[in-house]
Scaffold this motif. Structure first.
Motif, PDB file in Angstrom:
ATOM      1  N   SER A 211       0.842  -1.200   0.000  1.00  0.00           N
ATOM      2  CA  SER A 211       0.000   0.000   0.000  1.00  0.00           C
ATOM      3  C   SER A 211       0.879   1.252   0.000  1.00  0.00           C
ATOM      4  O   SER A 211       1.982   1.250   0.548  1.00  0.00           O
ATOM      5  N   ASN A 213       0.506   5.880  -0.128  1.00  0.00           N
ATOM      6  CA  ASN A 213      -0.329   7.079  -0.236  1.00  0.00           C
ATOM      7  C   ASN A 213       0.251   8.057  -1.256  1.00  0.00           C
ATOM      8  O   ASN A 213       0.074   9.267  -1.138  1.00  0.00           O
ATOM      9  N   ASN A 216      -2.954   9.845  -6.233  1.00  0.00           N
ATOM     10  CA  ASN A 216      -3.868   9.043  -7.044  1.00  0.00           C
ATOM     11  C   ASN A 216      -4.993   9.924  -7.544  1.00  0.00           C
ATOM     12  O   ASN A 216      -4.914  11.151  -7.455  1.00  0.00           O
ATOM     13  N   ASN A 218      -7.929  10.321  -6.388  1.00  0.00           N
ATOM     14  CA  ASN A 218      -8.853  10.792  -5.361  1.00  0.00           C
ATOM     15  C   ASN A 218      -8.414  12.148  -4.808  1.00  0.00           C
ATOM     16  O   ASN A 218      -7.277  12.577  -4.997  1.00  0.00           O
ATOM     17  N   ASP A 229      -3.695   3.524  -1.468  1.00  0.00           N
ATOM     18  CA  ASP A 229      -4.196   2.543  -2.419  1.00  0.00           C
ATOM     19  C   ASP A 229      -3.247   1.351  -2.423  1.00  0.00           C
ATOM     20  O   ASP A 229      -2.151   1.404  -1.855  1.00  0.00           O
ATOM     21  N   TYR A 231      -0.933  -1.426  -4.490  1.00  0.00           N
ATOM     22  CA  TYR A 231      -0.136  -1.500  -5.713  1.00  0.00           C
ATOM     23  C   TYR A 231       0.549  -2.859  -5.818  1.00  0.00           C
ATOM     24  O   TYR A 231       0.668  -3.589  -4.833  1.00  0.00           O
ATOM     25  N   ALA A 245      -1.111   0.083 -10.036  1.00  0.00           N
ATOM     26  CA  ALA A 245      -2.246  -0.104  -9.138  1.00  0.00           C
ATOM     27  C   ALA A 245      -2.785  -1.512  -9.325  1.00  0.00           C
ATOM     28  O   ALA A 245      -2.836  -2.031 -10.447  1.00  0.00           O
ATOM     29  N   ASN A 251      -9.256  -0.842  -4.887  1.00  0.00           N
ATOM     30  CA  ASN A 251      -8.959   0.501  -4.383  1.00  0.00           C
ATOM     31  C   ASN A 251     -10.196   1.379  -4.354  1.00  0.00           C
ATOM     32  O   ASN A 251     -11.078   1.274  -5.210  1.00  0.00           O
ATOM     33  N   SER A 252     -10.242   2.249  -3.359  1.00  0.00           N
ATOM     34  CA  SER A 252     -11.400   3.112  -3.137  1.00  0.00           C
ATOM     35  C   SER A 252     -10.905   4.463  -2.629  1.00  0.00           C
ATOM     36  O   SER A 252      -9.706   4.640  -2.393  1.00  0.00           O
ATOM     37  N   ASP A 255      -8.725   4.676   2.892  1.00  0.00           N
ATOM     38  CA  ASP A 255      -7.398   4.085   3.034  1.00  0.00           C
ATOM     39  C   ASP A 255      -7.520   2.573   2.876  1.00  0.00           C
ATOM     40  O   ASP A 255      -8.169   1.904   3.681  1.00  0.00           O
ATOM     41  N   ASP A 256      -6.916   2.040   1.826  1.00  0.00           N
ATOM     42  CA  ASP A 256      -6.947   0.602   1.542  1.00  0.00           C
ATOM     43  C   ASP A 256      -5.573   0.032   1.865  1.00  0.00           C
ATOM     44  O   ASP A 256      -4.592   0.310   1.164  1.00  0.00           O
ATOM     45  N   LYS A 272      -9.765  -1.441   5.664  1.00  0.00           N
ATOM     46  CA  LYS A 272     -10.133  -0.114   5.186  1.00  0.00           C
ATOM     47  C   LYS A 272     -10.415   0.785   6.382  1.00  0.00           C
ATOM     48  O   LYS A 272     -11.015   0.353   7.371  1.00  0.00           O
TER      49      LYS A 272
END
Length: 691
Positions: A211, A213, A216, A218, A229, A231, A245, A251-252, A255-256, A272
């Protein structure tokens, strides 16, 4: 004019620093010519202090400060631009950085605050000790911790932090004196200036998922940070390739955070974070894409507490995870829950594993494929600072006291998450130690000695962190670290003519007992599969796919053979006239034509194929090597073919659909000049002659 006056102020403060450090208070009288900037600075401090206190309370209660320190830092930096010589503001900035993913940035601020006025805040001695600990100046850290104790007389929860920090300095000196024989390398191709955390790898080491940050699509949060997300990167000849990704609908905008891959690589646990509510989810690989994550059973994701950092157990029934303790200031605890029914996917009440929990945050967890080893990241136990990685062994049904994995795997910084390759030569961790790309980075640990090795890996790599793996399409011996007999069977199913991936059902049978010990389906997009097998058995492997002849073979995994990798490409043949297949799990005694009981599973699969496709007519053929006389070989091969036909007729297959032919040694598949070739030539086959 204001800029000139401010420049004169800074120069005068700089010059005074060469004599004695002078603490400049945020008083209006000190900034007569900078009234507007003074107001901006003091307003920012007023906004930052409540956030700073909010974050501090969370830390003292062993809870997540969330964005409190990050938002406070934004405000204190505004004040710092006007006055960089204020001890209290330097202290606050340092504390904000200490509790960030870049704690090394705190050191200069805390040292400056300490030089300007060590009495500016009751906690400065404590955090100055933190800074010295990060610089591995452990004796100086102890001096500051003791000074803090002399001045801090309150009887509250914070005392345990001071006691722990002092112990950490002692543990650090102990582990530094006897470092682990390993390299710890920054995996530069995976890392960015942002945070890379939670590495998990496929059992064969061919793919890493993590994962980050990094920016992305968002919207960033109020301090400009993006959500995490997930990766992925593939390993080709020892090198991690371009990060992408993860494909699918995982992914959303939340925080995934990836937690753990199942050992066959078909399922993945993750958590999440939805505005502070953290729950564990599972996603399943469907072809090339990962499916929409589904929240785990309520015994694992309770909605009453935060649940995270889950790991599959080797048996597929138990899930280990970390759960937040909302009632006591003990941080997260390691729990586990066992599945009651594989069909219903319902779980028993989660149980705390007291032997591995501390008074601080415990988790993430990684359960090794051997079923007897647990790796835990913890802020407690014998940590040398921040999160350290520990190992616990399952002994007589319980778990041993977690043992620190040592320096330089662990440092005074946060070293957490752990994913081991199966032979213990490599592991991947996440750490925010200095001199990386920025924030948390992913590091590769390469063990190069007999001491402190985690367990086992699939592939025997050359002993250098940049070396390429040595691969062989057949059975590969792996360096034995522990005498735990384990074989990893990996491969893919493809069309024999087009070489395209074929989704196929595979059954693994213990030929001695006749029991099917594993059923699974290969990946629809790649045809890949992977599983682990216990040594000391003879296995039959049956592969079935719609429209194709089933494939079978057998092999022995000798007891005590330690770790092996079997890498197999299985070519499946269409059910067309002329297609033939060798029945590798049909057994006869030497020189005899009597079927052994171990043959039943294979023969019954052939019976099923003939019943499923009633139009098939087949020829059963017997083959030998060239040892002995041709007449004897012809007779033996004919008798063996006849024995198979008799078995099939006994199971209800019409005699009109069956013919038997013995070819002796006349149709070899391989050379008869060596034992392996002769073994391949001794076989029973069937060929489709009509459909």
């Amino acid at each position: 004019m204001k800029k000139i006056n401010r420049y004169i102020l800074v120069i005068s403060l700089f010059i005074s620093g060469f004599t004695t450090a002078q603490n400049v208070e945020f008083k209006r009288s000190n900034f007569k010519d900078n009234v507007e900037e003074f107001k901006e600075a003091t307003d920012a401090i007023d906004k930052g202090v409540p956030l700073f206190e909010e974050g501090s309370v969370a830390i003292f209660e062993v809870k997540d400060p969330k964005l409190a320190f990050k938002k406070a830092l934004v405000q204190f930096k505004i004040a710092q631009k006007l006055n960089a010589e204020n001890a209290l503001n330097n202290f606050r900035i340092g504390v904000c950085y200490i509790h960030s993913s870049t704690p090394y940035k705190a050191i200069s601020y805390l040292e400056k605050a300490y030089a300007l006025d060590p009495e500016c805040d009751p906690f400065l001695y404590y955090y100055h000790g933190n800074a010295m600990q990060l610089e591995e100046k452990f004796d100086e850290a102890l001096v500051s911790y003791k000074k803090f104790e002399e001045n801090y007389r309150k009887s509250d929860n914070f005392n345990k932090f001071v006691s722990m920090r002092k112990l950490e300095c002692g543990y650090a000196k102990k582990y530094k004196a006897e470092p682990v024989r390993c390299w710890v390398d920054n995996v530069k191709t995976l890392n960015t200036e942002f945070d890379e955390i939670a590495p998990t790898i496929t059992t064969d080491g061919s793919e890493i998922i993590f994962s980050s940050n990094r920016p992305n699509s968002n919207k960033p949060n109020e301090v400009g940070e993006y959500d995490h997300d997930i990766y992925t990167s593939l390993n080709e000849m020892g090198t991690w390739k371009k990060v992408k990704a993860i494909p699918g609908s995982v992914n959303s905008p939340l925080d995934d955070i990836v937690n753990n891959l199942s050992y066959d690589g078909t399922k993945m646990l993750m958590h999440k974070d939805n505005e502070g509510q953290i729950d564990i989810y599972e996603t399943v690989l469907n072809g090339a894409n990962w499916g929409t994550p589904e929240i785990m059973h309520f015994q694992i994701s309770t909605k009453r507490t935060n649940d995270m950092y889950a790991s599959y157990n080797h048996d597929g029934y138990n899930i280990y995870f970390a759960r937040g303790n909302e009632n006591l200031s003990k941080g997260t605890n390691i729990m586990y829950s066992g599945m009651q029914s594989m069909l219903k996917k319902d779980y028993k009440t989660a149980t705390t594993i007291n032997q591995v929990n501390s008074q601080f945050n415990d988790g993430p967890i990684y359960m090794h494929i051997d079923g007897k080893t647990m790796y835990i990241a913890s802020q407690g136990h014998e940590s040398i600072g921040g999160y350290d990685i520990f190992v616990s062994k399952k002994i007589q049904g319980g778990w041993s006291k977690p043992e620190n994995m040592g320096y330089p795997i662990n440092t005074p910084y946060d070293d957490f998450f752990f994913a081991a390759t199966a032979n213990g030569k490599y592991a991947y961790i996440s750490s925010n130690r200095p001199n990386g790309a920025g924030g948390f980075d992913i590091y590769k640990v390469t063990f190069w000695g007999a001491q402190k090795q985690p367990i086992v890996d699939m592939e025997d790599y050359l002993l250098a962190s940049i070396a390429e793996p040595i691969k062989d399409p057949q059975i590969e011996e792996v360096v034995s670290v522990n005498k735990v007999s384990l074989t990893v069977f990996k491969g893919k199913t493809i069309d024999a003519l087009s070489s395209k991936a074929v989704e196929a059902a595979i059954e693994i049978t213990d030929n001695k007992s006749g029991k099917i010990i594993e059923r699974f389906t290969t990946n629809s997009a790649t045809g890949k599969f992977l599983l682990s097998l216990t040594a000391g058995k003879n296995y039959g492997i049956a592969v079935k796919a719609d429209g194709y002849l089933f494939h079978s073979e057998n092999f022995d995994v000798l007891d005590g053979s330690a770790y092996n990798l079997i890498n197999k490409t299985i070519e499946l043949k269409n059910i067309a006239v002329g297609s033939k297949i060798a029945l590798r799990n049909i057994f006869f005694d030497v020189g005899q034509a009597t079927l052994r009981s171990e043959s039943n599973a294979e023969l019954d699969r052939l019976v099923k194929l003939l019943k499923d496709v009633p139009s098939l007519k087949v020829e059963i053929s017997g083959h030998t090597d060239n040892t002995g006389s041709s007449s004897i070989n012809d007779k033996l091969s004919q008798n063996r073919a006849d024995a198979v036909v008799v078995y099939l007729k006994g199971k209800g297959i019409s005699a009109g659909r069956l013919s038997a032919k013995g070819y002796g040694s006349s149709k070899p598949m391989e050379s008869n000049n060596n034992s392996q070739g002769r073994q391949e030539n001794r076989r029973t086959e069937f060929e489709i002659i009509e459909n």
